[in-house]
Design an enzyme around this catalytic site. Structure first.
Site, PDB file in Angstrom:
ATOM      1  N   LYS A  22       1.056  -1.201  -0.025  1.00 38.73           N
ATOM      2  CA  LYS A  22       0.583  -0.195   0.698  1.00 38.73           C
ATOM      3  C   LYS A  22       0.766   1.456  -0.034  1.00 38.73           C
ATOM      4  CE  LYS A  22      -2.872   2.651   2.979  1.00 38.73           C
ATOM      5  NZ  LYS A  22      -2.345   3.532   3.963  1.00 38.73           N
ATOM      6  N   ASN A  23       1.767   1.418   1.084  1.00 44.37           N
ATOM      7  CA  ASN A  23       2.955   3.073   0.607  1.00 44.37           C
ATOM      8  C   ASN A  23       3.816   3.343  -0.283  1.00 44.37           C
ATOM      9  OD1 ASN A  23       1.465   3.088   3.666  1.00 44.37           O
ATOM     10  ND2 ASN A  23       2.838   2.114   4.527  1.00 44.37           N
ATOM     11  N   CYS A 116      -5.825   8.998   8.127  1.00 45.31           N
ATOM     12  CA  CYS A 116      -6.060   8.507   9.738  1.00 45.31           C
ATOM     13  C   CYS A 116      -5.421   9.417  10.233  1.00 45.31           C
ATOM     14  CB  CYS A 116      -5.511   7.034   9.822  1.00 45.31           C
ATOM     15  SG  CYS A 116      -6.126   6.070   8.991  1.00 45.31           S
ATOM     16  N   ARG A 121       1.081  15.618  11.649  1.00 50.84           N
ATOM     17  CA  ARG A 121       1.614  14.576  10.609  1.00 50.84           C
ATOM     18  C   ARG A 121       1.889  16.317   9.445  1.00 50.84           C
ATOM     19  NH1 ARG A 121      -0.472   9.439   7.943  1.00 50.84           N
ATOM     20  NH2 ARG A 121      -2.474  10.415   8.867  1.00 50.84           N
ATOM     21  N   ASP A 306       3.496   0.968  12.101  1.00 49.37           N
ATOM     22  CA  ASP A 306       3.165   0.440  11.017  1.00 49.37           C
ATOM     23  C   ASP A 306       2.553  -1.389  11.148  1.00 49.37           C
ATOM     24  OD1 ASP A 306       1.942   2.711  10.058  1.00 49.37           O
ATOM     25  OD2 ASP A 306       2.546   2.143   7.964  1.00 49.37           O
ATOM     26  N   ARG A 398      -8.446  -0.063   3.486  1.00 47.06           N
ATOM     27  CA  ARG A 398      -7.755   1.229   3.185  1.00 47.06           C
ATOM     28  C   ARG A 398      -6.947   0.639   2.762  1.00 47.06           C
ATOM     29  NH1 ARG A 398      -5.847   5.536   6.035  1.00 47.06           N
ATOM     30  NH2 ARG A 398      -5.115   5.782   4.126  1.00 47.06           N
TER      31      ARG A 398
END
Length: 418
Positions: A22-23, A116, A121, A306, A398
């Site tokens: 995903k990242n 999220c 951030r 994570d 997600r």
């Protein structure tokens, strides 16, 4: 509204394959805007963040063909238009459009990113890098306007005040077509950065040093099409490995790159988790006599933030008292009250989590507060006796591709309910 319903207490066994990262893919798709020809991505996960990114680039004029895990994007029809605020605001990784649009057009008008809620951030490191290359930044309501000066973007020496994956990737995206050389110092070293740099280099960019703390980019005028295999998702891999140790009776997790998970595997070994590392898979045995440990997150190659939340339910099986400290995100503790609702002996003081075990969890109605907290609640629900209902599951969808189907194949009683 949808929810996930789990009837827990069932041992799981079998094989589960890890999807593409995903990242990585949330940066790879915006990166394709920089190409002058179609680009093919293989191993694209079936997650809602990918759906959102496809919606955005199609709105911009790209042609997209999606067949299973293969995605073909033709960026030649993309127009320099303001980015739709609603879609941009739905995911954090939308900020990668800043760098790619700046790199292609020398300007961008975009909404502020969402994602999220993990505490502050800020994107100031991204903006500082753009300004160092000659961009001018202004705000217009819910939009941000980025524009290069008359002579375009120029290479620069950029020092990242803190290690940031997003800022490192965004700087690379803006720099690949900038005039001259850009040097990123104190760069993040995550595997996803290497993946993005590999795609860009295969498109004709000149990037050296990805995976180290100094990345050097020599600007080029054009980027061509290519085909690229997305790396396996190390966070999904760690999640399924933790799940296998918590409720498995022999689970083989495939499409795993061990070198991306060394810190995580090291902590599992410290707990006493029995597993076998194969060339591209990890086999996790049924576990007994696990011991409590202390975990502290840090930038790669340290223990990934994570993976802190997906590991927590497994820690609740361990004997003794331990702790978790997340040094990256202050709100990575929001899963703790939900686990306590299921009977866990777990508390927080500030950003420090303290737990005692072993625990016997009981099914309860709980709420996913973010993506990885949702993964923790799925594992806890599989461990618990009785029924667990998880709401706010859009967070889970997600980032975990086909999670219901994958767990069902392992023998879980889990379903998606409207």
């Amino acid at each position: 509204m949808q929810k996930i319903v789990i009837n827990g207490g069932r041992p799981l066994k079998g094989e589960v394959a890890v999807s593409g990262a995903k990242n990585s893919v949330v940066a790879l798709i915006p990166a394709i805007i920089l190409a002058d020809e179609p680009v093919t991505l293989d191993g694209v996960p079936a997650i809602s963040d990918v759906d959102s990114l496809i919606d955005i680039i199609e709105t911009m004029g790209a042609s997209v063909d999606r067949q299973g895990e293969t995605l073909v994007i033709d960026p030649r029809g993309i127009r320099d238009i303001p980015m739709p605020y609603g879609k941009i605001n739905s995911l954090r990784a939308s900020y990668y459009f800043y760098g790619s649009l700046l790199g292609r057009y020398g300007q961008a008008v975009v909404g502020l990113p969402g994602g999220c809620d993990l505490g502050p951030r800020p994107i100031d490191l991204h903006l500082k890098a753009f300004e160092a290359m000659g961009a001018i930044i202004s705000y217009e309501g819910e939009y941000m306007r980025l524009s290069a000066r008359e002579n375009g973007l120029n290479g620069a020496n950029i020092y990242m005040d803190t290690v940031s994956v997003g800022a490192t990737i965004n700087t690379m995206l803006a720099a690949v077509k900038a005039k001259g050389r850009t040097v990123i110092e104190n760069a993040a070293r995550e595997p996803e950065i290497i993946d993005v740099a590999t795609l860009l280099n295969n498109m004709g960019a000149h990037i050296r040093g990805a995976g180290t703390d100094e990345i050097i980019i020599e600007g080029v005028e054009q980027l061509h099409g290519t085909r690229h295999q997305v790396i396996p998702d190390r966070i999904e891999a760690g999640t399924y490995i933790a799940l296998a140790a918590a409720v498995g009776e022999g689970i083989r997790v495939t499409n795993v790159l061990y070198e991306h998970l060394e810190a995580f595997i090291g902590k599992l070994s410290e707990m006493g988790v029995r597993m076998t590392v194969e060339e591209d898979a990890i086999v996790v045995d049924k576990q007994e006599n696990l011991k409590a440990i202390h975990v502290k997150t840090s930038p790669y190659p340290g223990f990934a933030t994570d993976l802190q939340q997906p590991l927590t339910p497994l820690l609740l099986r361990a004997q003794g008292r331990g702790s978790i400290v997340d040094t990256i995100y202050e709100k990575r503790v929001n899963h703790v009250p939900e686990l306590a609702r299921m009977g866990a002996d777990i508390t927080t003081v500030g950003t420090k989590i303290t737990y005692s075990g072993p625990n016997k969890l009981t099914g309860a109605p709980v709420k996913a507060t973010d993506l990885r907290a949702g993964a923790a609640l799925v594992i806890a629900g599989l461990m618990a006796e009785g029924t667990t209902e998880i709401t706010n599951i859009e967070f889970i969808l997600r980032g975990y591709s086909n999670i219901i189907e994958k767990l069902t194949q392992l023998g879980a009683d889990i379903r998606l309910v409207d």
